[in-house]
Scaffold this motif. Structure first.
Motif, PDB file in Angstrom:
ATOM      1  N   LYS A 135       0.850  -1.191   0.000  1.00  0.00           N
ATOM      2  CA  LYS A 135       0.000   0.000   0.000  1.00  0.00           C
ATOM      3  C   LYS A 135       0.887   1.242   0.000  1.00  0.00           C
ATOM      4  O   LYS A 135       1.852   1.324   0.772  1.00  0.00           O
ATOM      5  CB  LYS A 135      -0.925  -0.014   1.216  1.00  0.00           C
ATOM      6  CG  LYS A 135      -1.941  -1.146   1.195  1.00  0.00           C
ATOM      7  CD  LYS A 135      -2.888  -1.095   2.371  1.00  0.00           C
ATOM      8  CE  LYS A 135      -2.208  -1.501   3.663  1.00  0.00           C
ATOM      9  NZ  LYS A 135      -1.783  -2.916   3.669  1.00  0.00           N
ATOM     10  N   THR A 171      -5.544  -0.984  -7.147  1.00  0.00           N
ATOM     11  CA  THR A 171      -6.551  -0.828  -6.094  1.00  0.00           C
ATOM     12  C   THR A 171      -7.917  -1.319  -6.555  1.00  0.00           C
ATOM     13  O   THR A 171      -8.595  -2.071  -5.842  1.00  0.00           O
ATOM     14  CB  THR A 171      -6.648   0.650  -5.676  1.00  0.00           C
ATOM     15  OG1 THR A 171      -5.345   1.130  -5.317  1.00  0.00           O
ATOM     16  CG2 THR A 171      -7.581   0.806  -4.481  1.00  0.00           C
ATOM     17  N   ARG A 174      -8.004  -5.165  -6.902  1.00  0.00           N
ATOM     18  CA  ARG A 174      -8.147  -5.850  -5.612  1.00  0.00           C
ATOM     19  C   ARG A 174      -9.541  -5.625  -5.021  1.00  0.00           C
ATOM     20  O   ARG A 174     -10.108  -6.518  -4.367  1.00  0.00           O
ATOM     21  CB  ARG A 174      -7.075  -5.353  -4.635  1.00  0.00           C
ATOM     22  CG  ARG A 174      -5.667  -5.800  -5.006  1.00  0.00           C
ATOM     23  CD  ARG A 174      -5.528  -7.293  -4.826  1.00  0.00           C
ATOM     24  NE  ARG A 174      -4.225  -7.784  -5.225  1.00  0.00           N
ATOM     25  CZ  ARG A 174      -3.959  -8.336  -6.385  1.00  0.00           C
ATOM     26  NH1 ARG A 174      -4.935  -8.489  -7.277  1.00  0.00           N
ATOM     27  NH2 ARG A 174      -2.751  -8.754  -6.681  1.00  0.00           N
ATOM     28  N   SER A 175     -10.104  -4.438  -5.239  1.00  0.00           N
ATOM     29  CA  SER A 175     -11.452  -4.165  -4.755  1.00  0.00           C
ATOM     30  C   SER A 175     -12.467  -5.065  -5.457  1.00  0.00           C
ATOM     31  O   SER A 175     -13.366  -5.625  -4.811  1.00  0.00           O
ATOM     32  CB  SER A 175     -11.803  -2.692  -4.982  1.00  0.00           C
ATOM     33  OG  SER A 175     -13.118  -2.422  -4.576  1.00  0.00           O
ATOM     34  N   GLU A 177     -11.813  -7.952  -6.858  1.00  0.00           N
ATOM     35  CA  GLU A 177     -11.572  -9.315  -6.389  1.00  0.00           C
ATOM     36  C   GLU A 177     -12.231  -9.549  -5.031  1.00  0.00           C
ATOM     37  O   GLU A 177     -12.790 -10.626  -4.780  1.00  0.00           O
ATOM     38  CB  GLU A 177     -10.074  -9.583  -6.295  1.00  0.00           C
ATOM     39  CG  GLU A 177      -9.385  -9.691  -7.641  1.00  0.00           C
ATOM     40  CD  GLU A 177      -7.893  -9.882  -7.515  1.00  0.00           C
ATOM     41  OE1 GLU A 177      -7.247 -10.187  -8.518  1.00  0.00           O
ATOM     42  OE2 GLU A 177      -7.361  -9.727  -6.389  1.00  0.00           O
ATOM     43  N   GLU A 178     -12.164  -8.537  -4.156  1.00  0.00           N
ATOM     44  CA  GLU A 178     -12.784  -8.656  -2.839  1.00  0.00           C
ATOM     45  C   GLU A 178     -14.297  -8.763  -2.965  1.00  0.00           C
ATOM     46  O   GLU A 178     -14.934  -9.566  -2.271  1.00  0.00           O
ATOM     47  CB  GLU A 178     -12.408  -7.437  -1.985  1.00  0.00           C
ATOM     48  CG  GLU A 178     -12.973  -7.450  -0.577  1.00  0.00           C
ATOM     49  CD  GLU A 178     -12.413  -8.576   0.276  1.00  0.00           C
ATOM     50  OE1 GLU A 178     -13.096  -8.963   1.239  1.00  0.00           O
ATOM     51  OE2 GLU A 178     -11.308  -9.070  -0.034  1.00  0.00           O
ATOM     52  N   LYS A 179     -14.874  -7.950  -3.874  1.00  0.00           N
ATOM     53  CA  LYS A 179     -16.323  -8.025  -4.085  1.00  0.00           C
ATOM     54  C   LYS A 179     -16.732  -9.386  -4.640  1.00  0.00           C
ATOM     55  O   LYS A 179     -17.743  -9.959  -4.225  1.00  0.00           O
ATOM     56  CB  LYS A 179     -16.756  -6.912  -5.035  1.00  0.00           C
ATOM     57  CG  LYS A 179     -16.661  -5.514  -4.440  1.00  0.00           C
ATOM     58  CD  LYS A 179     -17.092  -4.462  -5.454  1.00  0.00           C
ATOM     59  CE  LYS A 179     -16.984  -3.064  -4.848  1.00  0.00           C
ATOM     60  NZ  LYS A 179     -17.363  -2.007  -5.824  1.00  0.00           N
ATOM     61  N   LEU A 181     -15.108 -12.169  -4.237  1.00  0.00           N
ATOM     62  CA  LEU A 181     -14.944 -13.142  -3.153  1.00  0.00           C
ATOM     63  C   LEU A 181     -16.126 -13.089  -2.191  1.00  0.00           C
ATOM     64  O   LEU A 181     -16.629 -14.145  -1.765  1.00  0.00           O
ATOM     65  CB  LEU A 181     -13.637 -12.864  -2.407  1.00  0.00           C
ATOM     66  CG  LEU A 181     -13.337 -13.775  -1.208  1.00  0.00           C
ATOM     67  CD1 LEU A 181     -13.236 -15.225  -1.656  1.00  0.00           C
ATOM     68  CD2 LEU A 181     -12.054 -13.339  -0.513  1.00  0.00           C
ATOM     69  N   GLN A 182     -16.561 -11.864  -1.862  1.00  0.00           N
ATOM     70  CA  GLN A 182     -17.711 -11.727  -0.966  1.00  0.00           C
ATOM     71  C   GLN A 182     -18.970 -12.325  -1.588  1.00  0.00           C
ATOM     72  O   GLN A 182     -19.773 -12.964  -0.900  1.00  0.00           O
ATOM     73  CB  GLN A 182     -17.937 -10.240  -0.631  1.00  0.00           C
ATOM     74  CG  GLN A 182     -16.847  -9.621   0.228  1.00  0.00           C
ATOM     75  CD  GLN A 182     -16.730 -10.278   1.589  1.00  0.00           C
ATOM     76  OE1 GLN A 182     -17.726 -10.758   2.155  1.00  0.00           O
ATOM     77  NE2 GLN A 182     -15.523 -10.324   2.118  1.00  0.00           N
TER      78      GLN A 182
END
Length: 259
Positions: A135, A171, A174-175, A177-179, A181-182
């Motif tokens: 970061k 960024t 990764r955001s 990817e996180e969504k 994954l959720q």
């Protein structure tokens, strides 16, 4: 050039000849300085042209890849950044004037020592590449996730002299990817709930079938046997049959309640 005759009394030296010699020396010195300055100026101009060409190449590369290009000289500690790094992180030319510690100090504290340790280890080895994800702080104080990688330039003795690399803002990647994954976890959770609910419905159905249908049939059989039992003959066999029926009905009830 015609020099006027000047009467200068210098022992052993004719005044006009002395002036000519002095003038020749001065002109020669000036000509030498001119050649030296021209050569020096040519070198400066060539260096500026090379720098301009390098900057143009970096800018062209960053325009094609959207990467923030950087070039760190390990001997001087200075780092060159292209325009893209200012656009991505919001810094100005003034912020990058003293840039020896600028990059390191803007790495997130949670990642700083890990990144530095990894670079130090790579520099002591013979590996030609370094890459990491961390970061990085923007001008406005926010942090972006960057993927950074570089090529290590070494001299003839194998000592590292330069690091040439590129930073890319990941960024949003990764955001996303996180969504994703959720969403996968939510879908998996909903699927698990659906499976459990289906099992519950199946057990409920089996329970009802055992309790309502099978037990009702057995109860009817028991009733018929009891009617026969009141008649004469075979009472002992019928009695045993009734006992077995009661046992079967008790077990079915137990199974249905368990389900």
């Amino acid at each position: 050039i015609i020099f006027p005759a000047v009467s200068i009394e210098i022992t052993g030296v004719h005044s006009t000849g002395f002036i000519l010699q002095a003038a020749f020396i001065v002109v020669s010195l000036m000509f030498f300085l001119y050649l030296l300055f021209k050569r020096y100026h040519s070198k400066i101009k060539a260096e500026k042209d090379r720098n301009a060409e390098t900057i143009a190449r970096y800018d062209a590369l960053s325009a094609a890849t959207h990467d923030a290009i950087w070039d760190h000289d390990l001997t001087t500690g200075k780092t060159f950044y292209n325009q893209r790094i200012k656009e991505v992180f919001g810094y100005t030319n003034e912020d990058l004037n003293d840039n020896e510690k600028w990059w390191f100090e803007n790495i997130h504290p949670d990642d700083r020592e890990r990144v530095k340790g990894k670079i130090d280890n790579i520099l002591t080895e013979t590996k030609p590449f370094w890459q990491d994800e961390y970061k990085f702080r923007c001008k406005n104080g926010e942090y972006k996730i960057v993927y950074d990688r570089s090529y290590i330039v070494r001299n003839s003795q194998g000592e590292p002299t330069r690091l040439i690399g590129a930073m890319i803002d990941i960024t949003e990647v990764r955001s996303m990817e996180e969504k994703i994954l959720q969403k996968k976890l939510k879908h998996k959770n909903n699927l698990g709930k659906a499976i459990i609910q289906a099992h519950e419905e199946e057990r409920k159905w089996i329970k009802e079938e055992l309790h309502e249908d099978v037990n009702q049939v057995l109860a009817a059989i028991k009733l018929y046997i009891q009617q026969v039992h009141t008649s004469k003959g075979q009472s002992e066999v019928l009695q045993r049959s009734l006992i077995q029926l009661d046992d079967a009905m008790t077990k079915i009830k137990k199974i249905s309640n368990h389900l």
